[in-house]
Write a protein that holds these residues in place. Structure first.
Motif, mmCIF file in Angstrom:
data_model
loop_
_atom_site.group_PDB
_atom_site.id
_atom_site.type_symbol
_atom_site.label_atom_id
_atom_site.label_comp_id
_atom_site.label_asym_id
_atom_site.label_seq_id
_atom_site.Cartn_x
_atom_site.Cartn_y
_atom_site.Cartn_z
ATOM 1 N N ALA A 149 18.690 31.095 8.411
ATOM 2 C CA ALA A 149 19.859 31.666 8.302
ATOM 3 C C ALA A 149 19.873 32.368 6.942
ATOM 4 O O ALA A 149 20.654 33.338 6.725
ATOM 5 C CB ALA A 149 21.041 30.477 8.337
ATOM 6 N N GLN A 150 19.270 31.739 6.088
ATOM 7 C CA GLN A 150 19.463 32.487 4.598
ATOM 8 C C GLN A 150 18.543 33.808 4.633
ATOM 9 O O GLN A 150 19.031 34.737 4.011
ATOM 10 C CB GLN A 150 18.776 31.621 3.643
ATOM 11 C CG GLN A 150 19.552 30.446 3.494
ATOM 12 C CD GLN A 150 18.862 29.590 2.306
ATOM 13 O OE1 GLN A 150 17.751 29.743 1.929
ATOM 14 N NE2 GLN A 150 19.432 28.327 2.188
ATOM 15 N N LEU A 151 17.734 33.738 5.317
ATOM 16 C CA LEU A 151 16.901 34.975 5.657
ATOM 17 C C LEU A 151 17.717 36.089 6.333
ATOM 18 O O LEU A 151 17.670 37.399 5.892
ATOM 19 C CB LEU A 151 15.451 34.996 6.347
ATOM 20 C CG LEU A 151 14.566 33.968 5.329
ATOM 21 C CD1 LEU A 151 13.238 33.831 6.142
ATOM 22 C CD2 LEU A 151 13.881 34.748 4.090
ATOM 23 N N MET A 152 18.316 35.646 7.428
ATOM 24 C CA MET A 152 19.035 36.613 7.960
ATOM 25 C C MET A 152 20.365 37.300 7.437
ATOM 26 O O MET A 152 20.575 38.257 7.315
ATOM 27 C CB MET A 152 19.764 36.022 9.313
ATOM 28 C CG MET A 152 18.526 35.705 10.421
ATOM 29 S SD MET A 152 18.996 35.073 11.842
ATOM 30 C CE MET A 152 20.204 36.530 12.636
ATOM 31 N N GLU A 153 20.898 36.586 6.453
ATOM 32 C CA GLU A 153 21.823 36.974 5.526
ATOM 33 C C GLU A 153 21.500 37.969 4.598
ATOM 34 O O GLU A 153 22.038 38.981 4.258
ATOM 35 C CB GLU A 153 22.401 35.677 4.620
ATOM 36 C CG GLU A 153 23.174 34.872 5.438
ATOM 37 C CD GLU A 153 23.898 33.876 4.460
ATOM 38 O OE1 GLU A 153 23.128 33.445 3.297
ATOM 39 O OE2 GLU A 153 24.815 33.094 4.565
ATOM 40 N N ASP A 193 26.334 42.889 11.256
ATOM 41 C CA ASP A 193 27.742 43.257 11.386
ATOM 42 C C ASP A 193 28.527 41.798 11.111
ATOM 43 O O ASP A 193 28.021 40.653 11.007
ATOM 44 C CB ASP A 193 27.925 43.609 12.920
ATOM 45 C CG ASP A 193 27.355 42.920 13.782
ATOM 46 O OD1 ASP A 193 27.318 41.646 13.587
ATOM 47 O OD2 ASP A 193 27.319 43.490 14.943
ATOM 48 N N GLU A 194 29.818 41.973 11.314
ATOM 49 C CA GLU A 194 30.899 40.951 11.029
ATOM 50 C C GLU A 194 30.567 39.658 11.992
ATOM 51 O O GLU A 194 30.643 38.642 11.824
ATOM 52 C CB GLU A 194 32.257 41.355 11.247
ATOM 53 C CG GLU A 194 32.601 42.263 10.032
ATOM 54 C CD GLU A 194 32.440 41.703 8.628
ATOM 55 O OE1 GLU A 194 32.892 40.375 8.639
ATOM 56 O OE2 GLU A 194 32.213 42.224 7.725
ATOM 57 N N GLY A 195 30.357 40.085 13.174
ATOM 58 C CA GLY A 195 29.900 38.884 14.355
ATOM 59 C C GLY A 195 28.979 38.172 14.001
ATOM 60 O O GLY A 195 28.888 36.889 13.849
ATOM 61 N N ASP A 196 27.764 38.862 13.535
ATOM 62 C CA ASP A 196 26.631 38.190 13.254
ATOM 63 C C ASP A 196 26.926 37.181 11.779
ATOM 64 O O ASP A 196 26.285 36.082 11.792
ATOM 65 C CB ASP A 196 25.493 38.868 12.743
ATOM 66 C CG ASP A 196 24.901 39.811 14.045
ATOM 67 O OD1 ASP A 196 25.310 39.055 15.255
ATOM 68 O OD2 ASP A 196 24.413 40.891 13.988
ATOM 69 N N LYS A 197 27.616 37.749 10.780
ATOM 70 C CA LYS A 197 27.898 36.898 9.680
ATOM 71 C C LYS A 197 28.746 35.517 10.069
ATOM 72 O O LYS A 197 28.492 34.423 9.363
ATOM 73 C CB LYS A 197 28.861 37.735 8.755
ATOM 74 C CG LYS A 197 27.930 38.910 7.938
ATOM 75 C CD LYS A 197 28.892 39.669 7.155
ATOM 76 C CE LYS A 197 27.660 40.776 6.285
ATOM 77 N NZ LYS A 197 28.732 41.526 5.444
ATOM 78 N N ARG A 198 29.588 35.829 11.050
ATOM 79 C CA ARG A 198 30.448 34.727 11.500
ATOM 80 C C ARG A 198 29.518 33.704 11.798
ATOM 81 O O ARG A 198 29.545 32.186 11.804
ATOM 82 C CB ARG A 198 31.561 35.167 12.463
ATOM 83 C CG ARG A 198 32.693 35.704 11.637
ATOM 84 C CD ARG A 198 33.908 35.809 12.566
ATOM 85 N NE ARG A 198 33.763 36.431 13.752
ATOM 86 C CZ ARG A 198 33.933 37.813 13.855
ATOM 87 N NH1 ARG A 198 34.257 38.300 12.889
ATOM 88 N NH2 ARG A 198 33.536 38.291 15.198
ATOM 89 N N MET A 199 28.432 34.312 12.706
ATOM 90 C CA MET A 199 27.519 33.104 13.461
ATOM 91 C C MET A 199 26.512 32.577 12.422
ATOM 92 O O MET A 199 26.603 31.318 12.611
ATOM 93 C CB MET A 199 26.656 33.867 14.324
ATOM 94 C CG MET A 199 27.324 34.260 15.701
ATOM 95 S SD MET A 199 27.938 33.158 16.578
ATOM 96 C CE MET A 199 28.732 33.980 18.091
ATOM 97 N N LEU A 200 26.225 33.288 11.360
ATOM 98 C CA LEU A 200 25.404 32.747 10.440
ATOM 99 C C LEU A 200 26.243 31.628 9.595
ATOM 100 O O LEU A 200 25.734 30.550 8.979
ATOM 101 C CB LEU A 200 25.059 33.793 9.511
ATOM 102 C CG LEU A 200 23.957 34.740 9.832
ATOM 103 C CD1 LEU A 200 23.493 35.534 8.897
ATOM 104 C CD2 LEU A 200 22.422 33.647 10.438
ATOM 105 N N ASP A 201 27.616 31.733 9.345
ATOM 106 C CA ASP A 201 28.384 30.882 8.715
ATOM 107 C C ASP A 201 28.452 29.773 9.500
ATOM 108 O O ASP A 201 28.494 28.488 8.920
ATOM 109 C CB ASP A 201 29.809 31.431 8.313
ATOM 110 C CG ASP A 201 30.765 30.504 7.768
ATOM 111 O OD1 ASP A 201 30.450 30.259 6.583
ATOM 112 O OD2 ASP A 201 31.582 30.030 8.366
ATOM 113 N N ILE A 202 28.619 29.716 10.894
ATOM 114 C CA ILE A 202 28.763 28.508 11.677
ATOM 115 C C ILE A 202 27.517 27.668 11.420
ATOM 116 O O ILE A 202 27.566 26.408 11.485
ATOM 117 C CB ILE A 202 28.938 29.033 13.259
ATOM 118 C CG1 ILE A 202 30.389 29.537 13.022
ATOM 119 C CG2 ILE A 202 28.784 27.808 14.274
ATOM 120 C CD1 ILE A 202 30.744 30.165 14.598
ATOM 121 N N ILE A 203 26.242 28.443 11.737
ATOM 122 C CA ILE A 203 24.924 27.659 11.420
ATOM 123 C C ILE A 203 24.961 26.858 10.135
ATOM 124 O O ILE A 203 24.516 26.015 10.034
ATOM 125 C CB ILE A 203 24.063 28.526 11.453
ATOM 126 C CG1 ILE A 203 23.822 29.414 12.882
ATOM 127 C CG2 ILE A 203 22.360 27.940 11.138
ATOM 128 C CD1 ILE A 203 22.782 30.298 13.113
#
Length: 548
Positions: free
Chosen positions: A347-351, A357-367
C-alpha cells in the motif's frame, strides 16, 4: 509444675482457671460451718441449766462454741471481701474443724454426743475439697482423736467401754467416707477436665470457623423471613454495602437489605425452587448472584444466603477464552504479520505512484486503516496472554494523580485541539495499594477514550478526574468523566465484554483490558450511572491495609 497432688508444699492460689469450682465449694462449706456454729451458740441460750449436769466442762464448751462462731464469721467476711483462698488455707480450715469438734466433744458429754456426726461431714468435705492423700490424713486424724477421747474417758473418768466401740465405728465411717468421696471426686475431676477440654476444643473450632467464614470471598448472610440481617461476614458487607466489614454486630443488624436482594428473597419465599436473577446492589457494585436456603430445616425461621460475585465467574470464563485465543494468536501471529506487513508495504508503494486517482487513494486508505486495526487486535490479545503480576505499592493518591496529569498532558502534542483535564481531589483521600504502571495504563485508556468522545460531542478535548473517599471512609476512588454522547442503556451492561465496541475503528478490548488490570490490583472498574452529561468510569481501590 509437678504432677503431685499433695497440698503440703503447695501455695498455689485457687483463683486459677479450672479451680474456680473448688473455691465455690469452699465458700459453700464455710456457709455450712457458719450455720452450724450459729445453731450451737443458739442452743446455749435455749436451756443452759438443763445441760449443766451432763457436760464435763461447760465453761470450756461455751467458750469453744463462741470461738468457733467468731472464727467462721471472720473467714466468711474475708471471703466476702474478695479473698481467694489457697490450698493450704483449705487444709488448715479442715484440720481446725476436726480438732475444734473433738475439743467440743471432750468438753461436753464425750463421743456419744451428736457433735461426733459433724466430724463425718468435716472429713467428707475435706476429701471433696482435696481429693488426695491429705483426705486420708483427715480420716486418720479424726479416727485417732475419737479413739483418744474414748480411751481417755474410759481410763480417767471410768466411763463405759462402749465408747471405744463407738469411736471405732466412727473411725470406720471416716475412712469409708474418705475412700468413697475420693473416688467420686476423682471421677468428677476427670469428667470436668474432659468437659473443659471439649469446651476448649469447641471454642477453638468455633473461632476457626468464624475466621474461615470471615475470610471467605463468598458473602454469607443470615436473615429472618422479613429480611432483617442477623449475621453477615466481611465479604457480604463488602459486596452488598461497599464496606470491608462491620466490627459491631449491632451495626450489621441495623443494615437495610438492598432492594434487589429483598425482592429476590420475597420471590424465593413464594417459590423456593426459583433461581434469583443476578443483581447489582448499587450502580458501581459488581454483578451479584444470591442463593437461598433454610438454616433450620424443621422450623425454617432463619435463612442462609450465599452471595457470589458474578464478575469473578465471568472473568474466569473470559480469561479461559482469551487465554486460548492468546495461545492461538501467539501461534499464528507470525503467519498473520508477514502477509499483513506485505500488504501494508504494498500500500505504501502504491501511494508513491503518480497515476493514482481519488478512488484508488480511498482504497489505499481503507487498506491502511484495517491493517492497523488487525495489528492492534493481535497486540491486545498478545498483551492479555503475557500480562505480568501486579507489583503493588502504597500510593499517595493526590500526589500520584497530579504527576499523572502532568505527564499525560506532555504526551498530547496536538496543538490544533488543546487538551483540558480538570482535576478535583478531596482533602482526606486515603492512600491505596496498587501497581502504578498498570493503573496508569488503565487511566491512559480511559482518558484517551474520554477525550475522543468529548471532541466528537462538543468539539473540545475535555475530561475531569475526581478522587474521593467511599462512604465507609476507608477506600479511595477515582472518577474519569467525559463530556461525550454517553453510553445508551442497552449497551451499558456490555461495555466491559471483550470485542464489544460501538466504534468502527476500535478493537473492543480496551475497557476489558482496563477492568482486567484493575481486578489484578484488587480494584474495581465500573460505569457510574447518573444524570450528568457524558459518561463516568470509576476505579474503586481496595483498602490500603489489604495485601495484593
Amino acid at each position: 509444675m509437678t504432677g503431685s497432688t499433695s497440698p503440703t508444699g503447695s501455695a498455689q492460689a485457687l483463683n486459677l482457671p479450672g479451680n474456680w469450682q473448688q473455691v465455690k465449694l469452699f465458700r459453700i462449706y464455710n456457709h455450712y460451718r457458719l450455720v452450724v456454729s450459729l445453731m450451737l451458740v443458739g442452743l446455749l441460750f435455749i436451756d443452759p441449766v438443763a445441760m449443766e449436769p451432763r457436760f464435763r466442762w461447760q465453761d470450756y464448751y461455751q467458750a469453744g462454741v463462741v470461738s468457733y462462731l467468731a472464727l467462721n464469721a471472720f473467714i466468711g467476711m474475708t471471703l466476702f471481701a474478695g479473698f481467694q483462698p489457697s490450698q493450704r488455707h483449705i487444709t488448715l480450715s479442715i484440720l481446725l474443724d476436726i480438732l475444734i469438734m473433738h475439743g467440743l466433744l471432750i468438753s461436753s458429754t464425750g463421743i456419744t454426743n451428736g457433735l461426733a456426726n459433724l466430724v463425718i461431714i468435716s472429713v467428707a468435705a475435706g476429701n471433696i475439697l482435696t481429693p488426695s492423700r491429705m483426705g486420708t490424713f483427715y480420716a486418720a486424724l479424726a479416727a485417732l482423736c475419737s479413739l483418744g477421747i474414748s480411751s481417755w474417758a474410759v481410763l480417767v473418768l471410768d466411763e463405759s467401754g462402749d465408747d471405744i466401740v463407738r469411736a471405732g465405728s466412727l473411725g470406720i465411717l471416716y475412712f469409708a467416707a474418705a475412700f468413697i468421696l475420693q473416688n467420686i471426686s476423682r471421677r468428677m475431676m476427670r469428667s470436668e477436665a474432659l468437659a473443659s477440654s471439649r469446651a476448649r476444643s469447641i471454642a477453638e473450632l468455633e473461632q476457626i470457623n468464624q475466621q474461615i467464614i470471615q475470610r471467605m470471598r463468598t458473602g454469607i448472610l443470615v436473615l429472618d423471613r422479613t429480611g432483617q440481617i442477623r449475621l453477615a461476614n466481611a465479604a457480604a458487607e463488602e459486596l452488598l454495602f461497599g464496606t470491608p466489614g462491620a466490627e459491631d454486630s449491632g451495626q450489621v443488624q441495623n443494615r437495610v437489605l438492598p432492594q434487589p436482594l429483598k425482592l429476590g428473597l420475597e420471590d424465593w419465599l413464594k417459590d423456593p425452587r426459583k433461581r434469583v436473577a443476578p443483581f447489582q446492589s448499587a450502580s458501581t457494585s459488581p454483578l451479584l448472584q444470591a442463593n437461598f436456603t433454610q438454616l433450620d430445616q424443621e422450623q425454617g425461621d432463619l435463612i442462609l444466603v450465599f452471595v457470589d460475585d458474578m464478575s469473578k465467574v465471568t472473568q474466569q470464563a473470559q480469561q479461559m477464552k482469551l487465554a486460548s485465543l492468546g495461545r492461538l494468536t501467539a501461534g499464528i501471529a507470525h503467519e498473520i504479520r508477514n502477509p499483513l506487513g506485505a500488504i501494508s508495504h504494498a500500500a505504501q508503494l502504491m501511494e508513491e505512484s503518480p497515476s493514482l486517482d481519488e478512488g484508488d487513494k480511498r482504497m489505499l486508505d481503507i487498506i491502511r486503516r484495517h491493517s492497523r486495526r488487525v495489528n492492534g487486535i493481535i497486540e491486545n490479545v498478545l498483551e492479555l496472554s503475557r500480562r505480568k503480576a501486579a507489583n503493588a505499592e502504597l500510593v499517595d493518591i493526590p500526589v500520584w494523580l497530579q504527576e499523572f496529569r502532568r505527564d499525560f498532558l506532555q504526551t498530547q502534542d496536538d496543538q490544533s485541539s488543546p487538551v483540558r483535564i480538570d482535576l478535583v481531589i478531596d482533602p482526606d483521600v486515603p492512600a491505596a495499594r496498587f501497581d502504578k504502571s498498570q493503573i496508569e495504563q488503565v487511566l491512559v485508556n480511559l482518558c484517551d477514550n474520554g477525550l475522543r468522545y468529548s471532541q466528537q460531542q462538543c468539539g473540545e478535548k475535555h475530561i475531569k478526574l475526581s478522587a474521593g473517599t467511599t462512604e465507609d471512609g476507608e477506600r479511595a476512588y477515582l472518577d474519569v468523566r467525559d463530556y461525550g454522547p454517553g453510553i445508551s442503556k442497552e449497551h451499558r451492561s456490555s461495555v466491559f465484554e471483550p470485542f464489544f465496541t460501538t466504534d468502527k475503528s476500535g478493537t473492543g478490548l480496551g475497557l476489558y483490558l482496563a477492568r482486567e488490570l484493575c481486578e489484578s490490583n484488587q480494584a474495581h472498574l465500573s460505569l457510574v450511572e447518573d444524570d450528568q452529561p457524558g459518561c463516568c468510569f470509576r476505579i474503586t481501590f481496595a483498602p490500603p491495609g489489604r495485601m495484593i
